[in-house]
Write an enzyme that holds these catalytic residues in place. Structure first.
Site, PDB file in Angstrom:
ATOM      1  N   ASP A   1      27.012  36.029  54.884  1.00 22.96           N
ATOM      2  CA  ASP A   1      27.162  35.718  53.463  1.00 22.96           C
ATOM      3  C   ASP A   1      26.964  37.018  52.702  1.00 22.96           C
ATOM      4  OD1 ASP A   1      26.988  35.045  50.828  1.00 22.96           O
ATOM      5  OD2 ASP A   1      25.697  33.295  51.148  1.00 22.96           O
TER       6      ASP A   1
ATOM      7  N   ASN B   1      37.900  42.199  52.617  1.00 23.00           N
ATOM      8  CA  ASN B   1      38.815  41.308  51.901  1.00 23.00           C
ATOM      9  C   ASN B   1      38.058  40.342  50.978  1.00 23.00           C
ATOM     10  OD1 ASN B   1      41.390  39.665  51.545  1.00 23.00           O
ATOM     11  ND2 ASN B   1      40.035  38.161  52.485  1.00 23.00           N
TER      12      ASN B   1
ATOM     13  N   TYR C   1      34.528  41.191  37.132  1.00 20.08           N
ATOM     14  CA  TYR C   1      35.368  41.253  38.348  1.00 20.08           C
ATOM     15  C   TYR C   1      36.093  42.593  38.423  1.00 20.08           C
ATOM     16  CZ  TYR C   1      39.316  40.405  41.463  1.00 20.08           C
ATOM     17  OH  TYR C   1      40.257  40.515  42.468  1.00 20.08           O
TER      18      TYR C   1
ATOM     19  N   LYS D   1      35.968  45.541  41.382  1.00 16.11           N
ATOM     20  CA  LYS D   1      37.154  46.056  42.103  1.00 16.11           C
ATOM     21  C   LYS D   1      37.252  47.580  41.925  1.00 16.11           C
ATOM     22  CE  LYS D   1      37.678  43.252  44.278  1.00 16.11           C
ATOM     23  NZ  LYS D   1      37.981  43.134  45.705  1.00 16.11           N
TER      24      LYS D   1
END
Ligand SMILES: NC(=O)c1ccc[n+]([C@@H]2O[C@H](COP(=O)([O-])OP(=O)(O)OC[C@H]3O[C@@H](n4cnc5c(N)ncnc54)[C@H](OP(=O)(O)O)[C@@H]3O)[C@@H](O)[C@H]2O)c1
Length: 272
Positions: free
Chosen positions: A32, A59, A147, A151
């Site tokens: 996790d 990923n 987010y 990234k």
């Protein structure tokens, strides 16, 4: 490695039945990424079975969870899952990756890789310089853009590992805009119908994301001269001019990428 045994095993079953003549083996290893206590045990389980590792592909990611939800260690859940977990996993597997790379013959150099999933949002939505930090050295983003921050952090970590590694090839790829489960939190927040135009006009079938990922991990066109390179759909390396200049300028010694590295070191140190 995945967090859900049932989903992983059903994926393994599907792949195995589609390729019944393959001599390869697939095994589920629990991990996790949002919980730093699970990373080292996952690596130990992996190393109990395997002595080499050719490709580590980052990923897994989440987007737009409830901002009040924190990781078990109290970090922002997106940064924990998308940045700190992958960072620690890479650190712990690096000796095995290095060892695998060193044993390769000259013609195989550059085939041992770590790939980081980036995104088109890095260039489209990231703040000036990509990342900013508060007075404690913690990355800070507007809540709606966390987010994107994670990234961008994946690109920055790719570059930092690339700068510090000589045997393993690190790259970062934008897999494309894809139909997947990634936007499920946003869909729940704004209503499914609001995002329908995205499904109709912007997003490609999810399977196409695998083309770019697999190219990043396996293409013989990439070698050690492509250290830290950026890859776009559907499997194409682009030069530095493709990335925004303010992002490029914030990568390297004494810049944002190194600040991010220092933060990751600090937050994950006691879990190594
Ligand atoms: N979809 C797009 O348009 C798009 C565009 C650009 C970049 N990307 C990037 O592509 C990558 C794949 O995204 P996707 O679109 O395939 O999203 P997705 O369908 O939501 O898949 C994300 C995967 O991450 C796993 N995951 C989430 N939290 C985890 C945790 N704590 N520990 C371990 N695994 C965890 C999920 O596992 P579970 O099955 O257990 O939930 C799932 O397998 C991501 O890095 C994303 O940022 C996607």
């Amino acid at each position: 490695m995945a967090r859900s045994q049932s989903r992983a095993e059903s994926a393994i079953q599907r792949i195995t039945s589609l390729h019944s003549s393959s001599r390869g083996h697939l095994h589920f290893l629990p991990l996790d990424l949002s919980d730093l206590t699970t990373i080292k045990p996952a690596v130990e389980r992996f190393l109990a079975r395997e002595s080499r590792l050719d490709w580590l592909n980052h990923n897994a990611a989440i987007s737009m969870p409830d901002p009040k939800t924190k990781s078990p260690q109290g970090h922002d859940l997106s940064y924990a899952t998308n940045v700190l977990g992958p960072y620690l996993l890479t650190k712990l597997l690096l000796p095995t990756l290095n060892e695998t790379a060193r044993k390769l013959p000259d013609e195989g150099k550059g085939m041992v890789r770590v790939s980081w999933a980036g995104s088109a949002v890095i260039e489209a939505l990231s703040q000036s310089g990509g990342l900013a930090f508060d007075s404690t050295g913690t990355p800070k983003d507007y809540w709606w853009n966390i987010y994107t921050g994670t990234k961008t952090a994946n690109l920055f970590l790719c570059r930092e590992f690339a700068r510090r590694t000589d045997a393993v090839l690190h790259n970062c790829y934008n897999p494309g805009n894809l139909k997947s489960n990634l936007l499920h939190n946003l869909r729940a927040q704004v209503g499914e119908w609001m995002l329908r135009p995205l499904d109709w006009f912007v997003l490609y079938p999810g399977v196409m994301g695998a083309y770019t990922e697999l190219w990043a991990g396996l293409s013989p066109e990439l070698g050690m001269g492509d250290q830290g390179c950026y890859i776009v759909p559907w499997g194409r390396k682009v030069g530095e001019g493709h990335l925004r200049n303010d992002l490029v300028q914030n990568i390297g010694e004494g810049r944002g990428s190194e600040k991010l590295w220092d933060w990751c070191e600090r937050e994950t140190g006691r879990f190594t």
